[in-house]
Design a protein around this motif. Structure first.
Motif, mmCIF file in Angstrom:
data_model
loop_
_atom_site.group_PDB
_atom_site.id
_atom_site.type_symbol
_atom_site.label_atom_id
_atom_site.label_comp_id
_atom_site.label_asym_id
_atom_site.label_seq_id
_atom_site.Cartn_x
_atom_site.Cartn_y
_atom_site.Cartn_z
ATOM 1 N N LEU A 47 0.835 -1.633 0.248
ATOM 2 C CA LEU A 47 -0.051 0.311 -0.264
ATOM 3 C C LEU A 47 1.329 1.845 0.307
ATOM 4 N N ASP A 48 0.510 2.174 -1.163
ATOM 5 C CA ASP A 48 0.683 3.693 -0.212
ATOM 6 C C ASP A 48 0.152 4.723 0.665
ATOM 7 N N PHE A 49 -0.061 4.934 1.334
ATOM 8 C CA PHE A 49 -0.628 5.146 2.604
ATOM 9 C C PHE A 49 0.620 6.526 2.545
ATOM 10 N N SER A 50 0.612 7.558 1.554
ATOM 11 C CA SER A 50 1.165 8.150 2.469
ATOM 12 C C SER A 50 0.060 9.669 2.551
ATOM 13 N N LYS A 51 -1.290 9.351 1.903
ATOM 14 C CA LYS A 51 -2.572 9.729 2.071
ATOM 15 C C LYS A 51 -2.666 10.036 3.598
ATOM 16 N N ILE A 52 -2.827 8.861 4.123
ATOM 17 C CA ILE A 52 -3.362 8.943 5.819
ATOM 18 C C ILE A 52 -2.030 10.032 6.423
ATOM 19 N N THR A 53 -0.332 9.553 6.150
ATOM 20 C CA THR A 53 0.094 10.406 6.863
ATOM 21 C C THR A 53 0.058 11.598 6.450
ATOM 22 N N LYS A 54 -0.284 12.214 5.712
ATOM 23 C CA LYS A 54 0.031 14.149 6.019
ATOM 24 C C LYS A 54 -1.224 14.326 6.657
ATOM 25 N N LEU A 55 -2.782 13.052 7.388
ATOM 26 C CA LEU A 55 -2.943 13.345 8.324
ATOM 27 C C LEU A 55 -2.959 13.447 9.729
ATOM 28 N N GLY A 56 -0.869 13.189 10.008
ATOM 29 C CA GLY A 56 -0.255 12.290 11.494
ATOM 30 C C GLY A 56 -0.380 11.639 12.001
ATOM 31 N N PHE A 57 -0.096 10.511 10.587
ATOM 32 C CA PHE A 57 -0.513 9.022 10.888
ATOM 33 C C PHE A 57 1.290 8.396 10.742
ATOM 34 N N THR A 58 2.056 7.810 11.967
ATOM 35 C CA THR A 58 3.084 6.747 11.428
ATOM 36 C C THR A 58 2.765 5.872 12.635
ATOM 37 N N PRO A 59 3.388 4.617 11.997
ATOM 38 C CA PRO A 59 2.768 3.610 13.028
ATOM 39 C C PRO A 59 4.259 3.470 14.413
ATOM 40 N N SER A 60 3.875 3.346 15.147
ATOM 41 C CA SER A 60 4.574 3.168 16.564
ATOM 42 C C SER A 60 5.360 2.293 17.402
ATOM 43 N N ILE A 61 4.874 1.176 15.929
ATOM 44 C CA ILE A 61 5.306 -0.418 16.952
ATOM 45 C C ILE A 61 5.826 -0.654 15.915
ATOM 46 N N GLU A 62 7.473 -1.003 16.499
ATOM 47 C CA GLU A 62 7.546 -1.474 15.097
ATOM 48 C C GLU A 62 7.883 -3.422 15.093
ATOM 49 N N PHE A 63 7.447 -3.486 13.824
ATOM 50 C CA PHE A 63 7.718 -5.249 13.569
ATOM 51 C C PHE A 63 7.759 -5.916 14.250
ATOM 52 N N THR A 64 9.282 -6.095 15.290
ATOM 53 C CA THR A 64 10.903 -7.334 15.359
ATOM 54 C C THR A 64 9.639 -7.483 17.148
ATOM 55 N N ALA A 65 9.039 -6.007 17.779
ATOM 56 C CA ALA A 65 9.064 -5.918 18.354
ATOM 57 C C ALA A 65 7.967 -6.297 19.186
ATOM 58 N N GLY A 66 6.489 -5.602 18.154
ATOM 59 C CA GLY A 66 5.275 -6.086 18.072
ATOM 60 C C GLY A 66 4.661 -8.014 18.261
ATOM 61 N N LEU A 67 5.784 -7.849 17.095
ATOM 62 C CA LEU A 67 5.451 -9.861 16.673
ATOM 63 C C LEU A 67 6.438 -10.453 18.021
ATOM 64 N N GLU A 68 7.273 -10.145 18.703
ATOM 65 C CA GLU A 68 8.066 -10.695 19.955
ATOM 66 C C GLU A 68 6.632 -10.693 21.074
ATOM 67 N N SER A 69 6.014 -9.416 21.212
ATOM 68 C CA SER A 69 5.242 -9.266 22.203
ATOM 69 C C SER A 69 4.195 -9.961 22.210
ATOM 70 N N THR A 70 3.638 -10.058 20.932
ATOM 71 C CA THR A 70 2.479 -11.164 20.888
ATOM 72 C C THR A 70 2.929 -12.248 20.991
ATOM 73 N N VAL A 71 4.081 -13.100 20.541
ATOM 74 C CA VAL A 71 4.413 -14.239 20.555
ATOM 75 C C VAL A 71 3.811 -14.503 22.879
ATOM 76 N N GLN A 72 4.642 -13.562 22.991
ATOM 77 C CA GLN A 72 4.116 -13.460 24.533
ATOM 78 C C GLN A 72 3.113 -13.640 24.916
ATOM 79 N N TRP A 73 1.641 -12.681 24.277
ATOM 80 C CA TRP A 73 0.336 -12.722 25.183
ATOM 81 C C TRP A 73 0.355 -13.764 24.706
ATOM 82 N N TYR A 74 0.279 -14.212 23.228
ATOM 83 C CA TYR A 74 -0.389 -16.287 23.429
ATOM 84 C C TYR A 74 0.400 -16.870 24.447
ATOM 85 N N ALA A 75 1.630 -16.869 24.911
ATOM 86 C CA ALA A 75 2.230 -17.838 25.625
ATOM 87 C C ALA A 75 2.178 -17.385 26.810
ATOM 88 N N ASP A 76 1.368 -15.967 27.097
ATOM 89 C CA ASP A 76 1.033 -15.943 28.401
ATOM 90 C C ASP A 76 -0.329 -16.365 28.761
#
Length: 320
Positions: A281-310
């Motif tokens: 996706l080209d998501f430049s249109k929503i970035t003009k509204l101020g959107f920037t993803p805040s959760i880095e993928f590696t960290a997000g994947l690690e926390s997701t695995v931990q959530w299911y483990a817990d």
């Protein structure tokens, strides 16, 4: 402010509801939320803070005009998540997808028009664009869906935009890349692989695993949705992406490592019919509204695995 959320007991919808009730969305800290959900296999009231003073849960079907007429009037905003959403299920049987995603959306929007709902935010998917070999789709790309699920969501999108033009309803439409995070139904790739690997079971990788998907944490997706709701323009479509493109085989290998499993647990299986190779996706249109993803993928994947483990009590029951 009264917010009506269809499909609010599902993976993405419940994240949105939890965040709103937790006061994460400016201007909506005191909003009253009604969740309207049929509770099919993917909906679960355990995903919601049932008992919260600002939450009302109603079990209902968006195809049921009488049910909508009973509960929708008086709401200021509708956020429409409700959908049949699993591609494999749509290949096995497409009729429920057309019924819920197209007819259900029309029924909901008809009710919104009758009751002068101020704003309707319709949540869609990048799969409506089809498959792209290179580059990225912007919001002006033609819709070329390749699965019954994607076709039904494209139909839902067109119904929504037609309602905007016909009735003048303030409808805003989003199309998001693949989501991941806690509370996702375990039929989807990441939670399926995590729960299988934590149980010591192999994971099924379609074909050679070269299929590329763009991954966004569900919390970032919901923050983007709220941004479109508050700052977006009526009648506009907004792509929501991350720029993080990963092959399915790379996802499988990362999850094997995070779950402490052996690489031999990845088992190649026959590819899915009509399996799209790449989404972007080209998501430049929503970035003009101020959107920037805040959760880095590696960290997000690690926390997701931990959530299911817990939360092993949240996993699906094992089948023989």
């Amino acid at each position: 402010m009264k917010v009506f959320v269809t499909g609010g007991a599902g993976f993405i919808g419940s994240q949105y509801v939890r965040a709103m009730l937790a006061g994460e969305y400016a201007g909506y800290e005191d909003a009253e939320v009604t969740v309207f959900d049929l509770l099919t296999y993917a909906g679960n009231t355990a995903n919601l803070p049932i008992g919260h003073e600002r939450l009302t849960f109603v079990r209902g079907d968006i195809r049921d005009a009488a049910a909508l007429e009973e509960v929708l009037p008086g709401h200021d905003v509708v956020v429409h998540f409700a959908a049949e959403s699993h591609v494999d299920r749509s290949v096995a049987g497409a009729v429920p997808f057309a019924s819920t995603n197209v007819v259900g959306t029309q029924q909901l929007l008809d009710s919104c028009a009758r009751h002068d709902v101020a704003t309707v935010l319709c949540v869609s998917t990048d799969e409506v664009y089809g498959s792209i070999e290179r580059g990225s789709w912007d919001e002006n790309e033609p819709l070329q869906p390749n699965s019954p699920y994607a076709a039904s969501k494209a139909g839902s999108d067109l119904v929504a935009l037609a309602c905007r033009r016909t009735h003048g309803l303030d409808i805003r439409l989003t199309r998001c890349s693949n989501n991941y995070g806690p509370y996702q139904n375990a039929e989807k790739l990441i939670p399926l692989f995590i729960t299988n690997l934590l149980r010591g079971k192999p994971v099924p990788l379609y074909g050679d695993g070269r299929n590329v998907r763009e991954w966004l944490h569900v919390a970032d997706h919901c923050a983007a949705l709220q941004l479109v709701l508050t700052d977006g323009e009526p009648g506009e479509v907004y792509n929501i992406g991350s720029g993080v493109e990963v092959t399915n085989v790379s996802i499988a290998r990362r999850l094997v490592e995070l779950c402490g499993a052996d690489p031999s647990m990845i088992r190649q299986v026959a590819d899915r019919k009509g399996h799209d190779l790449r989404y972007s996706l080209d998501f430049s249109k929503i970035t003009k509204l101020g959107f920037t993803p805040s959760i880095e993928f590696t960290a997000g994947l690690e926390s997701t695995v931990q959530w299911y483990a817990d939360h092993p009590d949240w996993w699906p029951a094992e089948t023989a």
